[in-house]
Design a protein around this motif. Structure first.
Motif: not given
Length: 585
Positions: A435, A459-460
């Motif tokens: 992340s 984006d993920e």
């Protein structure tokens, strides 16, 4: 006679440098290892200072001495280096190598350096704030006597016209020492190179001027030995350095009649007895440094910032000069896209930094692009671009360390601007972080950064939110807990150590033990007055007045929050540093 071992170590760029190691004699089992690192003069090599190992009469100490890049048995064109700053970083790498390979921590090392080696040591002490025990500088070459009028300016002009070239030393052995044996050995030594590259010579001058001017930032206990009859270097800069030196423990000795080779003089025992006493005393004491957590309220950089913030007398010469400078920049903003962006959003804004990173001159017509190119090539912006390179390097290093420890990579940047240096550091990284959370106070930065995330198809794993980098409780509550935190270009904009301390405390509460922190600093800047008098900040167009933090001050703030500094990078001008620290349990 001690045994000596010939060894090599790999520098940061993979070059293998030669060094000698003399192990301590009769060391008791379990005793903490202590060491002396010797740095030779310019043109010379470690063999020329090998005599000090016996003559200093410190049998309980390991001794180490390198052949600097381009000298002695180390590779590279004789008397050359990619830059003077490269040699300074080589010293940092050497100290790290001694710790990793020989088990001697920096806090148990004293450095004894002479001439050019002494300037290398002083610059390293200023830029990297090492926690070594002591430093002895013998006849530091802060200003070489060139004798030819305007020689330095002429060398700089010739370098611009023809690139790097070499200058032969005029110094004869009889002007270095009264010791006849040393004179003969100097003249017959095949490893001595009489030439020095103009890149190194001019870099030496620039670093020396910076270090002498800002010697207050050096905290290492320091002994300065000045040769009283030195034909090679000027005495005044040495005395200025000592007067400004910020060390709690410092002493200066002038040795009458000594030539430049202070530690190789005929009567050198006068110098060596002083070194022996100073070093032994330093190792009898715990490592001591001035406390700098309140340097925002008292001290040299506090006074410097207050002077920059104070208005100039109306219509004085300096007032007129800076009014004219501001007017010319306003005029330039009508043609240069970069200058206009600075006035519109602040020269310290995320938008300006992103423009500087892209480094593509833009403006109205050829003249506008020329003005913009000159703007982008200012030394401050060149330093900013190198800072981006250094940040990306340390980010990848931290990510690799986490992967090696089989830990997830969860990144947070608390003042990301547009987030370009974070996102571009991921090129070639496999696997990608679990992340990435980018934060910034500016709606525009959040908008532009979110667009960059989408453009790079991240984006993920990545998202961008608006948040306050100085909200301690908000940072402490980050969920999931980051394993890698980044603070770049933020703390330099705020003078208050309380604000910085609160921000770091919030990060310390958020980052898991064993996680990492990448942080930046600005220990020096040659354009502080230009910035304060002519440029505006992102805070409502106010004057952009910066308070410098020495590297030692910045490191103390990070340490007080619960992090341990591991390594550091800095640009060749000594302006912007980037450091990597690990969260302690």
């Amino acid at each position: 006679m001690r045994d000596v071992i010939a060894l090599h170590f790999a520098t940061h760029d993979g070059v293998e440098l030669f060094y000698r190691h003399w192990p301590a004699m009769g060391q008791a089992p379990g005793k903490t290892r202590q060491a002396i690192v010797l740095l030779h003069r310019g043109h010379e090599h470690s063999g020329r200072i090998a005599h000090l190992v016996e003559e200093l009469d410190l049998p309980g100490f390991d001794f180490f001495a390198w052949d600097a890049r381009g000298h002695g048995q180390s590779p590279g064109a004789r008397g050359d280096s990619p830059s003077f700053a490269t040699t300074v970083r080589d010293l940092q790498t050497f100290i790290e190598h001694i710790g990793a390979s020989h088990g001697v921590e920096a806090s148990n090392i004293a450095v004894v350096a002479q001439s050019v080696g002494a300037v290398v040591a002083a610059t390293w002490a200023h830029d990297y704030a090492p926690r070594i025990r002591a430093m002895v500088l013998a006849s530091p070459a802060f200003k070489v006597k060139l004798y030819v009028p305007f020689a330095r300016q002429g060398l700089a002009l010739l370098r611009r016209l023809k690139g790097n070239f070499f200058v032969n030393s005029y110094v004869k052995s009889r002007l270095l020492t009264h010791d006849r044996h040393r004179q003969v050995s100097y003249d017959s030594d095949p490893l001595i190179a009489k030439a020095i590259s103009v890149n190194v010579l001019l870099g030496l001058y620039e670093a020396a001027e910076r270090v002498v001017a800002d010697a207050q930032a050096i905290q290492v206990p320091t002994q300065l030995l000045i040769s009283g009859a030195d034909f090679v270097v000027h005495r005044k800069p040495q005395e200025q350095f000592f007067e400004r030196l910020g060390s709690l423990h410092k002493e200066q000795h002038i040795l009458p009649g000594f030539f430049h080779d202070t530690l190789g003089e005929r009567d050198r025992e006068q110098a060596l007895s002083r070194i022996r006493r100073f070093v032994l005393h330093a190792f009898e004491q715990p490592v001591q440094r001035p406390a700098l957590l309140d340097a925002d309220r008292v001290g040299a950089t506090c006074a410097e910032a207050e002077a920059l913030a104070a208005p100039l007398p109306r219509n004085s010469v300096r007032d007129l000069y800076w009014r004219l400078t501001r007017a010319s920049m306003r005029l330039g903003s009508s043609l240069s896209a970069g200058v206009k962006l600075g006035f519109d959003t602040g020269f310290d804004s995320g938008s300006t930094l992103d423009y500087v990173y892209r480094n593509q001159p833009t403006g109205r017509g050829g003249l506008g692009r020329l003005i913009d190119r000159n703007y982008l090539e200012s030394i401050g912006w060149r330093g900013i671009r190198q800072r981006k390179v250094n940040i990306e390097e340390l980010l990848r290093l931290a990510m690799q360390r986490l992967r090696d420890a089989q830990r997830p990579v969860r990144i947070v940047d608390i003042a990301a601007g547009h987030g370009r240096y974070i996102l571009e550091s991921l090129k070639g990284v496999e696997p990608l972080p679990e992340s990435i959370l980018l934060r910034d106070y500016s709606d525009l930065n959040v908008q532009q950064g979110s667009a960059l995330i989408e453009q790079l198809d991240l984006d993920e794993i990545a998202r961008f939110i608006k948040a306050d980098a100085f909200d301690r409780d908000n940072l402490a509550a980050l969920d999931p807990k980051p394993t890698l935190a980044v603070v770049s270009g933020l703390y330099e904009l705020f003078a208050s150590n309380r604000m910085v301390g609160d921000s770091l405390a919030g990060l310390a509460a958020a980052v898991e033990p064993g996680g990492y922190l990448v942080y930046t600093g600005q220990p020096w800047h040659p354009q502080l007055e230009l910035i304060a008098r002519a440029l505006t900040s992102h805070r409502g167009g106010q004057a952009w007045v910066m308070r410098r933090r020495s590297q030692a001050e910045m490191d103390q703030l990070v340490e007080a929050a619960g992090f341990r500094k591991i390594t550091q990078r800095i640009d060749e001008w000594g302006i912007f540093s980037v450091s990597l620290a690990q969260r302690l349990p």
